[in-house]
Design a protein around this motif. Sequence first.
Motif, PDB file in Angstrom:
ATOM      1  N   LYS A  21     -31.119  -4.903 -58.044  1.00 28.74           N
ATOM      2  CA  LYS A  21     -30.231  -6.056 -57.875  1.00 28.74           C
ATOM      3  C   LYS A  21     -29.009  -5.680 -57.052  1.00 28.74           C
ATOM      4  N   GLU A  22     -28.455  -4.519 -57.323  1.00 28.65           N
ATOM      5  CA  GLU A  22     -27.286  -4.050 -56.579  1.00 28.65           C
ATOM      6  C   GLU A  22     -27.609  -3.917 -55.084  1.00 28.65           C
ATOM      7  N   ASP A  25     -28.139  -7.430 -53.569  1.00 28.41           N
ATOM      8  CA  ASP A  25     -26.839  -8.082 -53.366  1.00 28.41           C
ATOM      9  C   ASP A  25     -26.110  -7.486 -52.178  1.00 28.41           C
ATOM     10  N   LYS A  26     -26.204  -6.176 -52.039  1.00 23.83           N
ATOM     11  CA  LYS A  26     -25.564  -5.501 -50.905  1.00 23.83           C
ATOM     12  C   LYS A  26     -26.137  -6.025 -49.589  1.00 23.83           C
ATOM     13  N   LEU A  28     -27.736  -8.933 -49.150  1.00 21.05           N
ATOM     14  CA  LEU A  28     -27.458 -10.362 -49.010  1.00 21.05           C
ATOM     15  C   LEU A  28     -25.995 -10.659 -48.699  1.00 21.05           C
ATOM     16  N   TYR A  29     -25.107  -9.875 -49.283  1.00 23.72           N
ATOM     17  CA  TYR A  29     -23.693 -10.214 -49.198  1.00 23.72           C
ATOM     18  C   TYR A  29     -22.833  -9.138 -48.528  1.00 23.72           C
ATOM     19  N   ARG A  65     -23.869 -17.491 -46.963  1.00 23.37           N
ATOM     20  CA  ARG A  65     -23.816 -16.134 -47.510  1.00 23.37           C
ATOM     21  C   ARG A  65     -22.513 -15.445 -47.137  1.00 23.37           C
ATOM     22  N   ALA A  69     -19.810 -13.955 -49.712  1.00 24.79           N
ATOM     23  CA  ALA A  69     -19.424 -12.548 -49.602  1.00 24.79           C
ATOM     24  C   ALA A  69     -17.911 -12.405 -49.483  1.00 24.79           C
ATOM     25  N   MET A  72     -16.428 -13.040 -52.880  1.00 30.13           N
ATOM     26  CA  MET A  72     -16.643 -11.875 -53.740  1.00 30.13           C
ATOM     27  C   MET A  72     -15.667 -10.758 -53.384  1.00 30.13           C
TER      28      MET A  72
END
Length: 86
Positions: A21-22, A25-26, A28-29, A65, A69, A72
């Motif tokens: 997941k990490e 996410d990296k 994707l974002y 996205r 990002a 975030m």
Amino acid sequence: MIHKLVSAPINLVIKVAEKIKEEADKELYDLPTIQQKLIQLQMMYELGEIPEEAFQEKEDELLTRYEIAKQMEMEQWEELTKKKQG
């Protein structure tokens, strides 16, 4: 002892899932990655490699996205500054 034997494989699966997941996410974002993809998309459109409709659809997705990002990143920055102040 038996509890450790039973829970060890489960804990390993959880850790692997968290790492996946990490990394997702990296990908994707990650702001530089998104920026690079936007540049590539623009070039493909300008060279006539993709139609305008496909360009618009993908551009909208990448810009969404990018906004997520950025949000975030701002939240992480705010957290860090709160920790330093507190």
